[in-house]
Write an enzyme that holds these catalytic residues in place. Structure first.
Site, mmCIF file in Angstrom:
data_model
loop_
_atom_site.group_PDB
_atom_site.id
_atom_site.type_symbol
_atom_site.label_atom_id
_atom_site.label_comp_id
_atom_site.label_asym_id
_atom_site.label_seq_id
_atom_site.Cartn_x
_atom_site.Cartn_y
_atom_site.Cartn_z
ATOM 1 N N SER A 139 4.192 -13.074 40.860
ATOM 2 C CA SER A 139 3.608 -13.768 40.018
ATOM 3 C C SER A 139 4.111 -15.187 40.156
ATOM 4 O O SER A 139 3.683 -16.379 41.063
ATOM 5 C CB SER A 139 3.979 -13.655 38.053
ATOM 6 N N ASP B 233 0.770 -9.957 43.459
ATOM 7 C CA ASP B 233 -0.310 -9.988 42.535
ATOM 8 C C ASP B 233 -0.363 -11.769 41.742
ATOM 9 O O ASP B 233 -0.031 -11.371 40.760
ATOM 10 C CB ASP B 233 -0.050 -9.318 41.340
ATOM 11 N N HIS C 128 0.559 -5.491 35.575
ATOM 12 C CA HIS C 128 0.753 -7.223 36.523
ATOM 13 C C HIS C 128 1.852 -6.445 37.943
ATOM 14 O O HIS C 128 1.912 -7.552 38.822
ATOM 15 C CB HIS C 128 0.461 -7.786 35.870
#
EC number: 3.1.1.-
Length: 386
Positions: A156, A181, A349
């Protein structure tokens, strides 16, 4: 980013064999939860997954900054791990145990500025430029002019910082780059709803166990084993409640100070501060970083990220929780073979926390395919189709 808001599937908690030296049957019993067994939300120390911890001092214009790093392994390339916003280096704990058992490598997981146990003079500066420079400075402080081969892996926000550091040539002897991700298009779209998501989180917790339980049941982390070690790096004790005596003296100090104010606002201010203190006493843990206050940096983390990623002239790996996250630039780049991509379904996530073994397998395969590392323990590569 938006996957953070998806609900959790409680029946899909991954399990792993007990780690060496982690208590054998005790660890296994915690993860094998039959009917009627109460889940264990107690925190687990970092030392169960990492071999050592170090505070790395970095010199800069304003003085010294100290970056907390966790390490494992003694041979092979360094996997420099950068966590996502609000998380800490401890989010890589279970992944570390998994990758170390598959390939010869060294792990260096860093608490980024403003996060975890890292202490910097200007903790509010979370710009992509500053954080990317931090990574280069940590590498220099640890290895001097002769750094070992390094692969940057980021999740991220950490994935975005890894790309910025790589594109700016801030990390010498860089072998490869892995984003987990994070895709520019999806991230930019999700920023509009991020404040609503943050407002929906609890502001405080009664205990570490309460925080761990919330993280699992809310779906932020779907893997209980990872949550028990990583949530310790996300929350901290509220200030001013170290002891009952300390709390009492603070409340009394507030009352005495308020008595000097005008009578009109005296009772309101006193009541508000007493209520705040009562909340802290009942819920003594809160988030280490107020992510909502970092909003001005979000755009800089992600805008232009896809083209930056594609421009890095090193082998690249993109791990996603869903193929729907690909934006136009990355779709074209993937079709042109500019990077390797793998989709790991049924993850939230926090892919590396939800499915640490699958992520470790993908990274290990990438390292072996490019002859960056040697397999150990009979690990067999399974090359993905994309």
């Amino acid at each position: 980013m938006s996957a953070l808001e998806k609900s959790m599937h409680l029946g899909r908690l991954p399990t792993r064999p007990p780690l060496p030296g982690s208590g054998g049957s005790q660890s296994g019993a915690k993860m094998r939860m039959g009917p009627g067994r109460k889940r264990d939300f107690s925190p687990v120390p970092w030392s169960q997954y990492f071999e050592s911890m170090e505070d790395v001092e970095v010199e800069n214009e304003t003085g010294k900054d100290t970056f907390r790093v966790y390490k494992s392994g003694s041979e092979g390339p360094v996997l420099l791990l950068l966590h996502g916003g609000g998380h800490s280096a401890l989010s890589w704990a279970v992944f570390t145990a998994a990758i170390i058992s598959r390939v010869q490598c060294r792990i260096v997981a860093v608490d980024l500025r403003g996060h975890g146990e890292t202490k910097v003079k200007n903790f509010e500066d979370l710009s992509a430029e500053t954080m990317a420079k931090d990574i280069g400075n940590v590498v220099e402080a640890m290895y001097g002019d002769l750094p070992p081969p390094i692969m940057l892996i980021g999740h991220s926000m950490g994935g975005a910082i890894a790309v910025h550091a790589a594109a700016s040539n801030l990390v010498p002897n860089l072998l490869g780059l892995c984003m987990i991700d994070v895709v520019e298009g999806t991230a930019m779209d999700a920023l509009n709803s991020m404040q609503n998501f943050l407002r929906g989180r609890p502001k405080t917790f009664k205990s570490l166990e309460n925080a761990i339980e919330w993280s699992v049941k809310s779906g932020q982390i779907r893997n209980l084993e990872s949550a028990r070690v990583s949530m310790v790096g996300q929350v901290k004790q509220c200030e001013g409640i170290a002891s009952p005596e300390g709390s009492k003296s603070i409340v009394e100090g507030i009352i005495e100070e308020e008595e000097e104010d005008e009578e009109g606002s005296e009772s309101v201010n006193k009541r508000k501060k007493e209520d705040d203190m009562e909340t802290k006493k009942d819920h003594p843990y809160t988030w280490r970083i107020e992510l909502a206050k970092t909003e001005k940096y979000w755009d800089g983390w992600f805008r232009g990220l896809s083209n930056l990623f594609l421009s890095c002239p090193i082998p690249k790996l993109l791990l996603l929780a869903g193929v729907d996250r690909l934006d136009k630039d990355l779709t074209i780049g993937q079709m042109q073979g500019k990077f390797q991509m793998q989709v790991l379904p049924q993850c939230g996530h926090a892919v590396h926390e939800d499915a640490p073994d699958k992520v470790a397998e993908a990274v290990a395969t990438f390292l072996i395919r490019h002859r960056f590392a040697e397999p150990i323990g009979g690990f067999q590569c399974v090359f993905p189709g994309c």
